[in-house]
Design an enzyme around this catalytic site. Structure first.
Site, PDB file in Angstrom:
ATOM      1  N   TYR A  46      -5.859   9.674  21.082  1.00  0.00           N
ATOM      2  CA  TYR A  46      -5.583   8.475  20.275  1.00  0.00           C
ATOM      3  C   TYR A  46      -4.089   8.326  19.994  1.00  0.00           C
ATOM      4  O   TYR A  46      -3.410   9.257  19.562  1.00  0.00           O
ATOM      5  CB  TYR A  46      -6.335   8.549  18.942  1.00  0.00           C
ATOM      6  CG  TYR A  46      -5.962   7.433  17.991  1.00  0.00           C
ATOM      7  CD1 TYR A  46      -6.399   6.136  18.223  1.00  0.00           C
ATOM      8  CD2 TYR A  46      -5.156   7.670  16.880  1.00  0.00           C
ATOM      9  CE1 TYR A  46      -6.045   5.100  17.374  1.00  0.00           C
ATOM     10  CE2 TYR A  46      -4.803   6.649  16.018  1.00  0.00           C
ATOM     11  CZ  TYR A  46      -5.246   5.361  16.277  1.00  0.00           C
ATOM     12  OH  TYR A  46      -4.894   4.331  15.438  1.00  0.00           O
ATOM     13  N   HIS A  76       4.412  -3.510  12.918  1.00  0.00           N
ATOM     14  CA  HIS A  76       3.969  -3.139  11.577  1.00  0.00           C
ATOM     15  C   HIS A  76       5.099  -3.143  10.544  1.00  0.00           C
ATOM     16  O   HIS A  76       4.868  -2.821   9.370  1.00  0.00           O
ATOM     17  CB  HIS A  76       3.286  -1.763  11.610  1.00  0.00           C
ATOM     18  CG  HIS A  76       1.901  -1.805  12.182  1.00  0.00           C
ATOM     19  ND1 HIS A  76       1.660  -2.145  13.499  1.00  0.00           N
ATOM     20  CD2 HIS A  76       0.686  -1.572  11.621  1.00  0.00           C
ATOM     21  CE1 HIS A  76       0.348  -2.108  13.725  1.00  0.00           C
ATOM     22  NE2 HIS A  76      -0.263  -1.768  12.601  1.00  0.00           N
ATOM     23  N   ASN A 189       1.753   7.531  10.375  1.00  0.00           N
ATOM     24  CA  ASN A 189       0.362   7.858  10.056  1.00  0.00           C
ATOM     25  C   ASN A 189       0.266   8.948   8.999  1.00  0.00           C
ATOM     26  O   ASN A 189      -0.240  10.041   9.251  1.00  0.00           O
ATOM     27  CB  ASN A 189      -0.343   8.307  11.341  1.00  0.00           C
ATOM     28  CG  ASN A 189      -1.752   7.776  11.424  1.00  0.00           C
ATOM     29  OD1 ASN A 189      -2.144   6.912  10.671  1.00  0.00           O
ATOM     30  ND2 ASN A 189      -2.514   8.304  12.371  1.00  0.00           N
ATOM     31  N   ARG A 278       0.108  13.672 -37.599  1.00  0.00           N
ATOM     32  CA  ARG A 278      -0.555  14.987 -37.652  1.00  0.00           C
ATOM     33  C   ARG A 278      -1.414  15.300 -36.435  1.00  0.00           C
ATOM     34  O   ARG A 278      -1.798  16.457 -36.220  1.00  0.00           O
ATOM     35  CB  ARG A 278      -1.377  15.119 -38.926  1.00  0.00           C
ATOM     36  CG  ARG A 278      -2.582  14.210 -39.060  1.00  0.00           C
ATOM     37  CD  ARG A 278      -3.284  14.518 -40.379  1.00  0.00           C
ATOM     38  NE  ARG A 278      -4.163  13.447 -40.813  1.00  0.00           N
ATOM     39  CZ  ARG A 278      -5.492  13.489 -40.717  1.00  0.00           C
ATOM     40  NH1 ARG A 278      -6.084  14.530 -40.185  1.00  0.00           N
ATOM     41  NH2 ARG A 278      -6.215  12.468 -41.157  1.00  0.00           N
TER      42      ARG A 278
END
Length: 499
Positions: A46, A76, A189, A278
């Site tokens: 891939y 991208h 990635n 407190r």
């Protein structure tokens, strides 16, 4: 460097340490690259000889494999919105480089060296806040990193000046990177952007809680509170690490304070203070625990291999999966944003107590040193604190549950990790503003009550530092904006307690 932590990165940002790597790590990178290169000549892998995302079913010829990588980067690089600060981009590049050095990504040695060169020379590619959904990593943000690595787009230098990347590289006599094998996909990635943002979020959260502890100590002193609120005996019976640590730090800070009241010492006053005074160990305790939990998760993510596929040359395997998914970071930043919002709420309530004379019964309305009715003290400043706190309350809603399917349904459940980290950053920035206002209110209260000689050393140091920067004796009204910016700078650089 086999392990990189949030605390070490802070020292890098403070220029006390540098990021270094060893020869054996370079050997791992080279072995991984050579293994992937040989493996992909024979089989489909891939992102090396296939398309990306839902296009993974399409094989890519050997002649087009390098063009495939460049196409991925350029297509991208679609970020929008504000530009990430150079500090974030520097951490982002360090984290991405650190991931590659595990030898599981199949990147070239040239890419490792180029990233290190950019970091060393203060070259920060222009990266935008908006774009990634945090599932297949921070694809869009890291595409802009990759765009800068190949010499395209814009960049910033150490002086925060903007340049064309090609001009900046030419000026520094550095050549852009030539992509090899799967370099582009490896850069893109992963979770480096959300992790870098989260790293700085954790660093700043530790500063904020240190400030809040100091402010809470001042509040105890201003009201002459009883010492049993922070006692070991009271807090030890609640079995929470954070609460006991907060109480311990407060005891150490206030050990020599002359402003506290011992229980049953004969002094007549009301039995208990408001919760914002407190109950600070019980309120700040879970906030501290959340910060430390977030630090652990971020440390784990920094030292993880968040790529796909994973190159396991030792076992002769290429492993496809989803280590790029950002849910760990997204979930943790959702928790952190809630914790810092609660810290903001506590701070705003402490401020309200100081400004409301009907409640505190010891200070003039709005810490007004002038003439009541004619002058207004910190009345206007409270509006800023209240409105900013309200914004944090709205922003603290979780982002990790807002998954939207995209990428042709390939990414059918996403983390929104970068969005979560960005919103957390906004909440932290807002909190710094509210803390700055409360810090000013505390020192003004100490001045009005004339208890400066009775307070602990830590309170006295804060009082003296702020008193040197601004005039606490002003009785006439004036513009607070510039003073608040000075105090915010002081707060952002506040010393951290060991937590």
């Amino acid at each position: 460097m086999n392990n990189l932590t949030v605390d070490y990165i802070k020292e890098i940002l403070d220029e006390k340490k540098s990021y270094l790597f060893e020869h054996h790590e370079r050997e791992l990178v080279l072995k991984s690259f050579n293994y992937l290169n040989n493996f992909s000549d024979k089989k489909l892998v891939y992102g090396v000889n296939t398309g990306f995302g839902p296009m993974a079913d399409y094989a890519v010829s050997k002649v087009n494999r390098i063009n495939l990588q460049y196409n991925l980067i350029r297509s991208h690089s679609s970020g929008m919105g504000s530009v990430l600060p150079c500090k974030v981009v520097k951490v982002l590049m360090i984290i991405r480089l650190h991931t590659f050095l595990f030898g599981k990504s199949g990147v070239s040695l040239d890419l490792v060296d180029k990233l290190y060169t950019y970091i060393s020379n203060g070259i920060y590619p222009e990266i935008f806040e908006h774009g990634g959904v945090g599932a297949s990593g921070d694809l869009v943000q890291l595409a802009h990193l990759a765009l800068g690595i190949i010499g395209e787009g814009d960049a910033y230098d150490n002086n925060n000046c903007r340049h064309k990347m090609s001009d900046l590289l030419q000026r520094k006599k550095i050549k852009p990177h030539s992509i090899k094998l799967r370099d582009a996909l490896a850069i893109m990635n992963g979770t480096a952007c959300m992790t870098a943002l989260s790293t700085i979020n954790v660093i700043n959260s530790k500063v904020l809680i240190s400030c809040s502890i100091s402010i809470s100590a001042m509040m105890l002193e201003i009201f002459g509170s009883y010492d049993d609120y922070i006692s070991k005996e009271l807090n030890d019976v609640k079995r929470h690490v954070g609460q006991n640590k907060i109480a311990e730090i407060l005891r150490e800070l206030l050990v020599n304070s002359k402003a506290l009241t011992k229980r049953y010492s004969g002094e007549e006053k009301k039995v208990q203070e408001f919760y914002s005074v407190r109950c600070t160990p019980q309120i700040l305790g879970p906030i501290l625990d959340t910060i430390l939990s977030s630090q652990l998760v971020v440390n784990n993510e920094i030292n993880s291999v968040d790529d796909n596929p994973i190159i396991d040359f030792e076992n002769d395997k290429i492993l496809h999966g989803g280590n790029f998914h950002g849910d760990y970071i997204s979930s943790e930043m959702d928790k952190l944003k809630i914790a810092i919002t609660k810290l903001t709420i506590l701070t705003e309530r402490q401020l309200n107590l100081l400004l409301n004379s009907k409640s505190n019964k010891i200070l003039p309305p709005f810490l007004n040193s002038g003439e009541l009715g004619l002058n207004y003290g910190m009345q206007g400043v409270q509006f800023t604190a209240t409105s900013t706190t309200a914004e944090n309350q709205m922003l603290s809603n979780p982002m990790s549950v807002h998954s939207i399917t995209c990428n042709n349904d390939n990414q059918d459940i996403v983390s929104m990790g970068t969005n979560s980290a960005l919103i957390t950053k906004k909440i932290i920035d807002n909190c710094f503003q509210v803390v700055s206002i409360q810090m000013l209110a505390c020192v003004r209260a100490i001045k009005i009550l004339e208890i400066g000689n009775n307070v602990c050393e830590n309170t006295r140091d804060i009082f003296d530092t702020i008193n040197k920067q601004i005039d606490l004796d002003i009785k006439n009204d004036f513009c607070f904006h510039n003073d608040l910016k000075l105090i915010e700078n002081f707060v952002r650089n506040f010393h951290q307690f060991k937590i």
